[in-house]
Design a protein around this motif. Structure first.
Motif, PDB file in Angstrom:
ATOM      1  N   CYS A 166     -32.568 -74.581  46.706  1.00 48.58           N
ATOM      2  CA  CYS A 166     -31.067 -74.479  47.233  1.00 48.58           C
ATOM      3  C   CYS A 166     -30.364 -73.754  46.882  1.00 48.58           C
ATOM      4  O   CYS A 166     -30.213 -74.127  45.157  1.00 48.58           O
ATOM      5  CB  CYS A 166     -31.133 -76.335  47.886  1.00 48.58           C
ATOM      6  N   ILE A 167     -29.682 -72.861  47.317  1.00 43.98           N
ATOM      7  CA  ILE A 167     -28.629 -72.302  46.566  1.00 43.98           C
ATOM      8  C   ILE A 167     -26.876 -72.679  47.307  1.00 43.98           C
ATOM      9  O   ILE A 167     -27.514 -73.273  48.971  1.00 43.98           O
ATOM     10  CB  ILE A 167     -28.595 -70.935  46.921  1.00 43.98           C
ATOM     11  N   LEU A 168     -26.283 -72.240  46.767  1.00 48.51           N
ATOM     12  CA  LEU A 168     -25.014 -72.783  47.748  1.00 48.51           C
ATOM     13  C   LEU A 168     -23.470 -71.972  46.811  1.00 48.51           C
ATOM     14  O   LEU A 168     -23.798 -71.807  46.279  1.00 48.51           O
ATOM     15  CB  LEU A 168     -24.675 -74.696  48.009  1.00 48.51           C
ATOM     16  N   GLU A 169     -22.800 -72.437  47.611  1.00 51.34           N
ATOM     17  CA  GLU A 169     -21.047 -71.853  47.228  1.00 51.34           C
ATOM     18  C   GLU A 169     -20.073 -72.762  47.395  1.00 51.34           C
ATOM     19  O   GLU A 169     -20.176 -73.325  47.867  1.00 51.34           O
ATOM     20  CB  GLU A 169     -20.497 -70.081  48.198  1.00 51.34           C
ATOM     21  N   THR A 170     -18.979 -73.250  46.003  1.00 53.31           N
ATOM     22  CA  THR A 170     -18.148 -73.293  46.681  1.00 53.31           C
ATOM     23  C   THR A 170     -16.670 -73.103  45.936  1.00 53.31           C
ATOM     24  O   THR A 170     -16.985 -71.887  45.850  1.00 53.31           O
ATOM     25  CB  THR A 170     -17.859 -75.496  46.249  1.00 53.31           C
ATOM     26  N   LEU A 171     -15.922 -74.052  46.325  1.00 53.16           N
ATOM     27  CA  LEU A 171     -14.779 -72.717  45.315  1.00 53.16           C
ATOM     28  C   LEU A 171     -14.421 -72.933  44.108  1.00 53.16           C
ATOM     29  O   LEU A 171     -14.310 -74.173  43.865  1.00 53.16           O
ATOM     30  CB  LEU A 171     -13.606 -73.676  46.514  1.00 53.16           C
ATOM     31  N   LYS A 172     -14.382 -72.431  43.590  1.00 59.43           N
ATOM     32  CA  LYS A 172     -13.840 -72.677  42.295  1.00 59.43           C
ATOM     33  C   LYS A 172     -11.970 -73.750  41.756  1.00 59.43           C
ATOM     34  O   LYS A 172     -12.587 -74.437  40.659  1.00 59.43           O
ATOM     35  CB  LYS A 172     -13.155 -71.201  40.902  1.00 59.43           C
ATOM     36  N   GLU A 173     -11.198 -73.418  42.996  1.00 66.08           N
ATOM     37  CA  GLU A 173     -10.090 -74.135  42.815  1.00 66.08           C
ATOM     38  C   GLU A 173     -10.683 -76.234  43.707  1.00 66.08           C
ATOM     39  O   GLU A 173     -10.317 -76.344  43.609  1.00 66.08           O
ATOM     40  CB  GLU A 173      -9.748 -73.968  44.362  1.00 66.08           C
ATOM     41  N   LYS A 174     -11.861 -76.622  43.981  1.00 59.92           N
ATOM     42  CA  LYS A 174     -12.176 -77.484  43.781  1.00 59.92           C
ATOM     43  C   LYS A 174     -13.109 -78.090  42.769  1.00 59.92           C
ATOM     44  O   LYS A 174     -14.289 -78.964  42.548  1.00 59.92           O
ATOM     45  CB  LYS A 174     -12.984 -77.708  45.230  1.00 59.92           C
ATOM     46  N   PRO A 175     -12.627 -78.311  41.684  1.00 64.88           N
ATOM     47  CA  PRO A 175     -13.668 -79.206  40.350  1.00 64.88           C
ATOM     48  C   PRO A 175     -14.584 -80.334  40.931  1.00 64.88           C
ATOM     49  O   PRO A 175     -15.665 -80.078  40.442  1.00 64.88           O
ATOM     50  CB  PRO A 175     -12.615 -79.515  39.287  1.00 64.88           C
ATOM     51  N   TYR A 176     -14.036 -81.268  41.786  1.00 68.57           N
ATOM     52  CA  TYR A 176     -14.797 -82.291  42.239  1.00 68.57           C
ATOM     53  C   TYR A 176     -15.695 -82.001  43.091  1.00 68.57           C
ATOM     54  O   TYR A 176     -16.994 -82.314  42.839  1.00 68.57           O
ATOM     55  CB  TYR A 176     -13.633 -83.358  42.992  1.00 68.57           C
ATOM     56  N   ALA A 177     -15.930 -80.466  43.849  1.00 69.71           N
ATOM     57  CA  ALA A 177     -17.032 -80.523  43.736  1.00 69.71           C
ATOM     58  C   ALA A 177     -17.657 -79.464  42.691  1.00 69.71           C
ATOM     59  O   ALA A 177     -19.232 -79.991  42.966  1.00 69.71           O
ATOM     60  CB  ALA A 177     -16.589 -79.313  45.680  1.00 69.71           C
ATOM     61  N   ILE A 178     -17.629 -79.151  41.802  1.00 68.95           N
ATOM     62  CA  ILE A 178     -17.996 -78.375  40.957  1.00 68.95           C
ATOM     63  C   ILE A 178     -18.997 -79.462  40.124  1.00 68.95           C
ATOM     64  O   ILE A 178     -20.643 -79.171  39.959  1.00 68.95           O
ATOM     65  CB  ILE A 178     -16.888 -77.574  40.331  1.00 68.95           C
TER      66      ILE A 178
ATOM     67  N   ILE B 108     -17.769 -69.887  43.375  1.00 69.97           N
ATOM     68  CA  ILE B 108     -18.605 -70.679  42.810  1.00 69.97           C
ATOM     69  C   ILE B 108     -19.783 -70.393  42.246  1.00 69.97           C
ATOM     70  O   ILE B 108     -19.326 -71.436  44.188  1.00 69.97           O
ATOM     71  CB  ILE B 108     -18.182 -71.140  41.308  1.00 69.97           C
ATOM     72  N   CYS B 109     -21.017 -70.141  42.722  1.00 65.25           N
ATOM     73  CA  CYS B 109     -22.773 -70.727  43.182  1.00 65.25           C
ATOM     74  C   CYS B 109     -22.934 -71.377  42.617  1.00 65.25           C
ATOM     75  O   CYS B 109     -23.702 -71.432  41.199  1.00 65.25           O
ATOM     76  CB  CYS B 109     -23.195 -68.688  43.204  1.00 65.25           C
ATOM     77  N   PHE B 110     -23.959 -71.979  42.940  1.00 60.74           N
ATOM     78  CA  PHE B 110     -25.394 -72.744  42.406  1.00 60.74           C
ATOM     79  C   PHE B 110     -26.548 -72.863  42.666  1.00 60.74           C
ATOM     80  O   PHE B 110     -26.928 -72.925  43.819  1.00 60.74           O
ATOM     81  CB  PHE B 110     -24.409 -74.217  42.436  1.00 60.74           C
ATOM     82  N   GLU B 111     -27.270 -73.321  41.683  1.00 62.57           N
ATOM     83  CA  GLU B 111     -28.760 -73.234  42.574  1.00 62.57           C
ATOM     84  C   GLU B 111     -29.305 -74.650  41.543  1.00 62.57           C
ATOM     85  O   GLU B 111     -29.436 -75.009  41.343  1.00 62.57           O
ATOM     86  CB  GLU B 111     -28.989 -72.093  42.510  1.00 62.57           C
ATOM     87  N   LYS B 112     -31.048 -74.563  42.799  1.00 65.03           N
ATOM     88  CA  LYS B 112     -31.516 -76.296  42.339  1.00 65.03           C
ATOM     89  C   LYS B 112     -32.809 -75.659  42.556  1.00 65.03           C
ATOM     90  O   LYS B 112     -33.069 -75.022  43.746  1.00 65.03           O
ATOM     91  CB  LYS B 112     -30.904 -77.435  42.826  1.00 65.03           C
ATOM     92  N   GLU B 113     -33.531 -76.150  41.725  1.00 66.66           N
ATOM     93  CA  GLU B 113     -35.225 -75.315  42.100  1.00 66.66           C
ATOM     94  C   GLU B 113     -35.253 -77.093  42.458  1.00 66.66           C
ATOM     95  O   GLU B 113     -34.865 -78.032  42.415  1.00 66.66           O
ATOM     96  CB  GLU B 113     -36.154 -75.853  41.206  1.00 66.66           C
ATOM     97  N   ILE B 114     -36.418 -77.012  43.666  1.00 69.52           N
ATOM     98  CA  ILE B 114     -36.560 -78.487  45.369  1.00 69.52           C
ATOM     99  C   ILE B 114     -38.312 -78.419  45.248  1.00 69.52           C
ATOM    100  O   ILE B 114     -38.168 -79.385  45.844  1.00 69.52           O
ATOM    101  CB  ILE B 114     -35.738 -78.623  46.349  1.00 69.52           C
ATOM    102  N   LYS B 115     -39.047 -77.151  44.900  1.00 73.21           N
ATOM    103  CA  LYS B 115     -40.870 -77.401  44.469  1.00 73.21           C
ATOM    104  C   LYS B 115     -40.842 -78.555  44.084  1.00 73.21           C
ATOM    105  O   LYS B 115     -40.926 -79.179  43.418  1.00 73.21           O
ATOM    106  CB  LYS B 115     -40.980 -76.136  44.790  1.00 73.21           C
TER     107      LYS B 115
END
Length: 151
Positions: free
Chosen positions: A108-120, A144-151
């Motif tokens: 899973c990959i995603l994007e959120t906003l740098k201005e949202k520290p609670y989301a980060i 700012i983008c993130f990923e997580k291995e889910i397999k």
């Protein structure tokens, strides 16, 4: 008790929650509003979930869309202010991850906003790792983008 319904972006409760999300994000988007609005178009979301409370009121949502052969992008996770702090976002995120596994995706990959520290902090707490901005977000300085291995 929270129940989750797997649906799609045509679900009326999903649409209402996303409209509320968009309204709340307006303060963050500023001059980039049209850029983010285009990327957050729910017509591209084939898989969506809606969380309901014990009174069958929609209290959270999220979606996934295929990004590549092995990756889905997490989109539009939202819990209205009145329902935050009850673990609903985590329930939504876990359901999206499980659905992604069911669909045989590996990450899973995603994007959120740098201005949202609670989301980060939320994504980091759920074991997402920061990655270089991907795709359309590559040059988005507010993302700012993130990923997580889910397999």
């Amino acid at each position: 008790m929270i129940t989750i319904k797997r649906t799609n972006s045509d679900n009326i409760d999903f649409i209402k929650l996303v409209k509320e999300l968009d309204k709340s994000l307006g303060v963050y988007y500023k001059d980039e509003k049209s850029f983010y609005e285009e990327l957050n178009n729910i017509d591209k979301i084939k898989y969506a979930v809606v969380a309901y409370n014990e009174n069958e009121k929609p209290v959270g949502c999220g979606g996934i869309k295929k990004y590549s052969k092995n990756e889905v992008e997490i989109k539009r996770i939202f819990v209205p202010t009145a329902y935050r702090g009850k673990g609903i976002a985590t329930i939504v995120l876990k359901e999206l991850e499980n659905w992604s596994k069911d669909l045989e995706f590996e990450k899973c990959i995603l994007e959120t906003l740098k201005e949202k520290p609670y989301a980060i902090a939320f994504y980091e707490k759920n074991k997402y790792k920061e990655i270089p901005n991907f795709g359309e977000y590559k040059n988005a300085e507010n993302s700012i983008c993130f990923e997580k291995e889910i397999k």
